[in-house]
Design an enzyme around this catalytic site. Sequence first.
Site, PDB file in Angstrom:
ATOM      1  N   SER A 231     142.952  18.742 -37.820  1.00  0.00           N
ATOM      2  CA  SER A 231     143.267  20.234 -37.868  1.00  0.00           C
ATOM      3  C   SER A 231     143.162  20.620 -39.163  1.00  0.00           C
ATOM      4  O   SER A 231     143.293  20.384 -40.359  1.00  0.00           O
ATOM      5  CB  SER A 231     145.016  19.992 -37.832  1.00  0.00           C
ATOM      6  N   HIS A 245     141.715  28.994 -37.118  1.00  0.00           N
ATOM      7  CA  HIS A 245     142.615  27.652 -36.740  1.00  0.00           C
ATOM      8  C   HIS A 245     141.924  26.639 -36.100  1.00  0.00           C
ATOM      9  O   HIS A 245     141.051  27.247 -34.891  1.00  0.00           O
ATOM     10  CB  HIS A 245     143.902  27.974 -36.078  1.00  0.00           C
ATOM     11  N   TYR A 248     141.406  19.382 -32.730  1.00  0.00           N
ATOM     12  CA  TYR A 248     140.810  18.352 -31.980  1.00  0.00           C
ATOM     13  C   TYR A 248     141.565  17.075 -31.890  1.00  0.00           C
ATOM     14  O   TYR A 248     141.780  16.590 -33.111  1.00  0.00           O
ATOM     15  CB  TYR A 248     139.535  18.433 -31.804  1.00  0.00           C
ATOM     16  N   ARG A 249     142.074  16.461 -30.853  1.00  0.00           N
ATOM     17  CA  ARG A 249     142.928  15.482 -30.917  1.00  0.00           C
ATOM     18  C   ARG A 249     142.931  14.397 -29.793  1.00  0.00           C
ATOM     19  O   ARG A 249     142.260  14.804 -28.670  1.00  0.00           O
ATOM     20  CB  ARG A 249     144.418  15.676 -31.175  1.00  0.00           C
ATOM     21  N   ARG A 403     155.053  13.657 -42.182  1.00  0.00           N
ATOM     22  CA  ARG A 403     154.689  14.075 -43.366  1.00  0.00           C
ATOM     23  C   ARG A 403     154.688  15.430 -43.246  1.00  0.00           C
ATOM     24  O   ARG A 403     153.713  16.332 -42.737  1.00  0.00           O
ATOM     25  CB  ARG A 403     153.208  13.599 -43.727  1.00  0.00           C
ATOM     26  N   VAL A 404     155.827  16.169 -43.593  1.00  0.00           N
ATOM     27  CA  VAL A 404     156.134  17.653 -43.388  1.00  0.00           C
ATOM     28  C   VAL A 404     154.884  18.394 -44.188  1.00  0.00           C
ATOM     29  O   VAL A 404     154.581  19.583 -43.633  1.00  0.00           O
ATOM     30  CB  VAL A 404     157.525  17.956 -43.955  1.00  0.00           C
ATOM     31  N   GLU A 405     154.521  17.998 -45.541  1.00  0.00           N
ATOM     32  CA  GLU A 405     153.627  18.640 -45.935  1.00  0.00           C
ATOM     33  C   GLU A 405     152.438  18.918 -45.325  1.00  0.00           C
ATOM     34  O   GLU A 405     151.932  20.083 -45.286  1.00  0.00           O
ATOM     35  CB  GLU A 405     153.172  18.351 -47.416  1.00  0.00           C
TER      36      GLU A 405
END
Length: 443
Positions: A231, A245, A248-249, A403-405
Amino acid sequence: MIAATPRLQRAPKAIFLTSSRRYPLPLPSAQARCYAAPKSSTPPKPRPYEPEKPLVSARPKTSQDATRLANLPKQEEAKQSVKAPYIRIAVGVVFIGSIIYSMFTSPLQLTEAPSIADRDSISKRESGVTEKSPMRLRMEALIKEKQSEIVAALQELDPANKFRTDTWSRPAGGGGTSCVQQDGNVFEKAGVNTSIVYGTLPRPAIEKMRVNHKAIDPDVDSLEFFAAGLSLVLHPQNPNAPTVHLNYRYFETMDNDGKCNAWWFGGGTDLTPTYLYDEDAIHFHKSIKDACDKHDRGYYPRFKQWCDKYFYIPHRQESRGIGGIFFDDLDGQEKDQEQLFSFVKDCLSSFLPGYLPIVTRRKDMPFGEREKQWQQLRRGRYVEFNLVNDRGTSFGLNTPSARVESILMSLPLTARWMYMHEAEKGSREERILGVLKQPVEWV
């Protein structure tokens, strides 16, 4: 005449038994008997029977006997103290022997079986990643390769401002690498992240996913899953350069042995300009269309429409940007796994040729306070969509040990909200709003 005193004779000896030894004791002498109490005319009452007690205080016959008698308790104690270590050794030998025997006759379960993440790590370390590896390992290798390629290309645009690289891991398995640049000469904020996640889906999530993936077993209470994605979000300093933006996942569910039972691909890329340049929009969309057409000519129009619909802000009644492509849940019902993996690879490879020429020709254009203020207002819309409407942000924040960051990396460094702001008639700001209200077919 004095009567002759009877001669005292040696008293006969009586023998008493004490333990296993005989100790001779003298009988009362005749002289002693002279002083005995006179016999009573009344016969004595019979005494109840009492067993005889050994006379411990009896004198030994010789000094050697006395020494042996004194040392007897010590000898018995010494015998016991000598026996004790031998008993402990014998018990220890039997115990250790039983453990060794059990090790050779049955497996000793001291730890839990390795997790799927542990087994995948061992496989990568021992055999590497090949075309025969599970798709989850091949997708992980692809996104890491593309991350390095993209970061290197972006770094060339602004060599003086290095990307900060953070590598992190998850307790349940997996991890990722976040590469972020802030307050640079070209990008106010740029983030390129990879994320590898192993975890367990609860039953509500399984039921929700089964709407689009019938291969998922509906009767299980939990299910192992794997997710891998690349991302990136780039917010340029110059208002004339567009925000971009990309994501791909790959997602799959597995049984406890790591065997895949359902899988799918998702992703896309889109452009969010502050000011519209038609040639930029056409170039960006054409690069994506060329990648799609290699695999299916129906992909670009279908996924472009999907993108326009997905990146829509309902409460503003406008799109976030001028679109690109977006797709999700592409599995075996669409095409086989190898074909879809090849499609994702080509889409990733088309990003740099599609975006770098645009930011290169816009990054040094002049701008003023008005353009900067409009850029901040458009970034406010970007924040609204990501926090309110984006499914990826919602999924990430609701994943255990998230992992919010890294998830909120997509947000711009600065944004602005003004009450009842309206663009001037006939201005460049009004033109971009018109396109956001009504999507355009660029190619």
